[in-house]
Design a protein around this motif. Structure first.
Motif, PDB file in Angstrom:
ATOM      1  N   LEU B 134       0.651  -1.312   0.075  1.00 37.59           N
ATOM      2  CA  LEU B 134       0.065  -0.131  -0.119  1.00 37.59           C
ATOM      3  C   LEU B 134       0.855   1.361   0.112  1.00 37.59           C
ATOM      4  CD1 LEU B 134      -2.813   0.734  -0.177  1.00 37.59           C
ATOM      5  CD2 LEU B 134      -2.899   0.782   2.407  1.00 37.59           C
ATOM      6  N   SER B 135       1.931   1.453   0.833  1.00 32.42           N
ATOM      7  CA  SER B 135       2.612   2.298   0.886  1.00 32.42           C
ATOM      8  C   SER B 135       3.373   3.020  -0.190  1.00 32.42           C
ATOM      9  CB  SER B 135       3.379   2.502   2.358  1.00 32.42           C
ATOM     10  OG  SER B 135       4.533   1.718   2.199  1.00 32.42           O
ATOM     11  N   HIS B 137       2.313   2.984  -3.022  1.00 35.58           N
ATOM     12  CA  HIS B 137       1.410   3.977  -3.645  1.00 35.58           C
ATOM     13  C   HIS B 137       0.986   5.441  -2.946  1.00 35.58           C
ATOM     14  CE1 HIS B 137       0.809   1.012  -6.577  1.00 35.58           C
ATOM     15  NE2 HIS B 137       0.816   0.099  -5.443  1.00 35.58           N
ATOM     16  N   LEU B 138       0.805   4.930  -1.598  1.00 39.98           N
ATOM     17  CA  LEU B 138       0.201   6.063  -0.736  1.00 39.98           C
ATOM     18  C   LEU B 138       1.159   6.944   0.026  1.00 39.98           C
ATOM     19  CD1 LEU B 138      -3.120   4.699   0.554  1.00 39.98           C
ATOM     20  CD2 LEU B 138      -3.006   6.737  -0.613  1.00 39.98           C
ATOM     21  N   ARG B 140       4.105   6.819   3.336  1.00 38.37           N
ATOM     22  CA  ARG B 140       3.868   6.319   4.928  1.00 38.37           C
ATOM     23  C   ARG B 140       3.424   7.641   5.437  1.00 38.37           C
ATOM     24  NH1 ARG B 140       9.232   3.070   6.670  1.00 38.37           N
ATOM     25  NH2 ARG B 140       9.472   2.084   4.384  1.00 38.37           N
ATOM     26  N   SER B 141       2.000   7.610   5.954  1.00 36.87           N
ATOM     27  CA  SER B 141       1.516   8.753   6.557  1.00 36.87           C
ATOM     28  C   SER B 141       0.280   8.321   7.485  1.00 36.87           C
ATOM     29  CB  SER B 141       0.823   9.366   5.195  1.00 36.87           C
ATOM     30  OG  SER B 141      -0.184   8.530   4.841  1.00 36.87           O
ATOM     31  N   LEU B 143      -2.786   8.906   6.692  1.00 32.45           N
ATOM     32  CA  LEU B 143      -3.874   8.362   6.145  1.00 32.45           C
ATOM     33  C   LEU B 143      -3.630   6.704   5.805  1.00 32.45           C
ATOM     34  CD1 LEU B 143      -6.454   8.664   4.450  1.00 32.45           C
ATOM     35  CD2 LEU B 143      -5.002   9.026   2.476  1.00 32.45           C
ATOM     36  N   THR B 144      -2.477   6.448   5.599  1.00 36.67           N
ATOM     37  CA  THR B 144      -1.950   4.879   5.114  1.00 36.67           C
ATOM     38  C   THR B 144      -2.297   4.308   6.667  1.00 36.67           C
ATOM     39  OG1 THR B 144      -0.363   5.989   3.836  1.00 36.67           O
ATOM     40  CG2 THR B 144      -0.563   3.472   4.334  1.00 36.67           C
ATOM     41  N   LEU B 233      -1.663  13.218   4.579  1.00 38.08           N
ATOM     42  CA  LEU B 233      -0.548  12.672   3.662  1.00 38.08           C
ATOM     43  C   LEU B 233       0.657  12.896   4.272  1.00 38.08           C
ATOM     44  CD1 LEU B 233      -1.913  13.498   0.258  1.00 38.08           C
ATOM     45  CD2 LEU B 233      -2.071  11.333   1.422  1.00 38.08           C
TER      46      LEU B 233
END
Lengths: 297, 292
Positions: B134-135, B137-138, B140-141, B143-144, B233
């Motif tokens: 996942l991270s 794409h997104l 590390r935050s 939201l993730t 984010l």
């Protein structure tokens, strides 16, 4: 609808009103929610199987028996010590928490009932259920590991603390389901209270108790945080419960997941697949036990 | 009960011994909780003496300078848990309503199993998926971490909501249908007023779970120090994540600070859980009272 001329004054056929459109939208959203739950489950399982199977079953059974490479950038198996560690830690935790939990629940339901002490214990067990697992890990570090050092037993203590309130809760629920006339029949035959509980009440509730305990075991086997502080990070086999650093599948997954080396990440996926198979297996057994009881009734 | 007419010849001693054993086992719960509170607080004292009230108010966390301000992590814990709740609640309620009101009988049990299956996946496996799949794409935050936590608390919120919703009395539902309500109108008119309280409790139990979740958050939250921002984010940090990530290389005072964080987390989650379960219990008791 435009074909048939509507002449009847009372038309009972449902018309697509805004109300029924709203109803359909709501139903559609509910179905979408089911999809939204299924999607991550499928994605996670697919990733673990796709990336883990090749690693775990390459040159079977090397991955499940070889020791963990000391140099994490080196490719190759295995997770043997971690599998042994997980089984040891979870097994010992089960030996501690399940008998204690069942006895505690017996006190709560068969002896204490509505007495003040029983109420306090029930309340505190509920509080204990909410203690974050990382807090349990640090607690065991402070009270056990600081004095006795890393060991499988320390991890087992932490897991046992997490399992205990769960086992108490599910066992008490199961004891509640045992009808009182069984107890009365036993008393009428002259059995004492301990005898009644041990040979009538507990056997009657046993399948439910076992299934509840197994679900607690499955959850505990996957815990990471409580083990990090107490178990250590060994790479070789350690069959001793009390002596020396050990390791576990969950700890290995956490350690290797943060590594930037592909080989380590591969091992994390393989270990994740192994851990998933283990927890699913335990859950499946619990489900079978429950289903058996339900079909008997 | 039958003390006057005690016909049991033997076993009184064994009875008393067994009762003692059971009481002892029950007492273990109190002992463990007492020990947690006492030993952890004692270990947390050094950093509290070192930092004073600054431990709770300072936003600077710099172990190298022996500066330990917990505020950013408290913020991160609350913020990620809030994101998780915002995502998980509509999904969980939708699934619970689908299972109880919409699904054909045959489909109910497989759906319950599906949700339970999600609860069986260990959090570290979600974390592994989060960091490696996942991270990228997104990032590390917050939201993730919130998304991963949401996936993890959906099973508990769904199963509790399902139990609450299922206590809606059949006559109330039929009354709504009898007045010509659609299914959705019936849900709004009969199920919702009846289940409101219990659902709030279910959501709060999910919140407590999300705040205490360690490993998945530790892997994907980004481990930023001293960040207090509403940008979802941005990389952040939470109390359990800091403990898990920094423990390995912590010295004495640093360890004391991490233990103090654990104590703080312990207190916050206990408060959330107690409020939640009292809400659930009260609403359950009310509906049970109304049915009989």
């Amino acid at each position: 609808m435009s074909l048939a001329p509507v002449t009847s004054a009372i038309d009972l056929a449902a018309k697509p009103s805004w109300r029924s459109v709203k109803n359909s939208i709501a139903s559609g959203l509910m179905a979408a929610a089911v999809l939204a739950v299924a999607t991550p489950l499928v994605l996670v399982l697919a990733s673990v199987i796709a990336k883990g199977a090749g690693v775990a079953f390459h040159d079977f059974p090397d991955f499940f028996t070889e020791t963990v490479p000391i140099v994490s950038r080196r490719a190759g198996p295995g997770m043997g010590p971690a599998i042994l560690g997980t089984l040891l830690v979870t097994g010992v935790a089960t030996l501690i928490a399940v008998p204690l939990g069942i006895l505690g629940a017996i006190y709560l339901h068969e002896y204490g009932a509505r007495q003040r002490f029983a109420r306090i214990v029930r309340f505190m067990a509920m509080v204990m259920t909410g203690v974050p697992s990382v807090v349990m890990g640090l607690f065991v570090y402070v009270t056990w590991t600081l004095t006795f050092g890393y060991s499988a037993f320390g991890g087992a203590l932490a897991l046992a603390c997490l399992m205990l309130p769960v086992v108490i809760g599910t066992t008490e629920q199961m004891l509640k389901l045992v009808p009182d006339h069984l107890r009365e029949a036993s008393f009428a035959l002259g059995a004492g209270k301990a005898r009644t509980i041990l040979s009538i009440v507990v056997p009657a509730a046993l399948p439910g108790i076992v299934s509840g305990a197994l679900l607690a075991v499955a959850r505990a086997a996957g815990e990471t945080a409580p083990l990090m502080f107490a178990v250590g990070a060994a790479t070789a086999y350690n069959g001793h419960v009390f002596g020396g650093a050990n390791t576990a599948l969950s700890v290995q997954i956490f350690g290797n997941a943060t590594s930037s080396f592909a080989a380590a990440q591969d091992r994390a996926w393989g270990a994740a697949l192994t851990l998933l198979m283990l927890t699913f297996l335990v859950t499946l057994v619990a489900r079978i036990v429950t289903a058996r009881v339900q079909s008997k009734r | 009960m039958a003390r006057a007419l005690d016909l049991r010849g033997r076993g009184d001693g064994a009875d008393r011994a067994f009762r003692g054993l059971a009481v002892g086992a029950a007492t273990v719960v109190l002992v463990v909780l007492g020990l947690i509170a006492a030993t952890m607080t004692r270990r947390a004292l050094p950093v509290l003496e070192h930092m004073g009230p600054g431990f709770f108010t300072s936003t600077r966390w710099s172990p190298a300078d022996e500066e330990f301000g917990a505020l950013p992590f408290v913020w991160g814990t609350l913020y990620t848990a809030a994101i998780a709740i915002v995502i998980a609640v509509p999904v969980s309620l939708g699934v619970a309503l689908f299972i109880t009101q919409l699904a054909p009988q045959r489909l109910k049990r497989p759906l319950v199993y599906l949700v339970d299956l999600l609860a069986v996946v260990p959090s570290v496996v979600f974390g592994l998926w989060g960091i490696l799949v996942l991270s990228p794409h997104l990032g590390r935050s917050f939201l993730t971490a919130g998304i991963i936590l949401a996936i993890m608390i959906i099973p508990i919120i769904t199963s509790l909501s399902r139990e609450v919703i299922e206590t809606t009395p059949q006559p109330e539902k039929e009354a709504a249908y009898g007045l010509g309500a659609t299914r959705w109108e019936m849900i709004l008119a009969s199920v919702w007023p009846h289940s409101k309280g219990g659902l709030v409790g279910a959501v709060m139990l999910g919140l407590g779970r999300a705040m205490g979740e360690t490993i998945a958050a530790a892997l994907v939250i980004g481990s930023a120090l001293g960040q207090i921002t509403v940008d979802p984010l941005a990389p952040g940090n939470s109390m359990p994540a800091v403990i898990a990530n920094e423990w390995g290389e912590a010295d004495e005072l640093h360890k004391s600070a991490l233990i103090a964080l654990a104590v703080l987390l312990f207190i916050i989650t206990i408060i959330v859980n107690l409020v939640a379960s009292s809400i659930v219990r009260r609403s359950m008791a009310r509906t049970a009272g109304r049915r009989t």
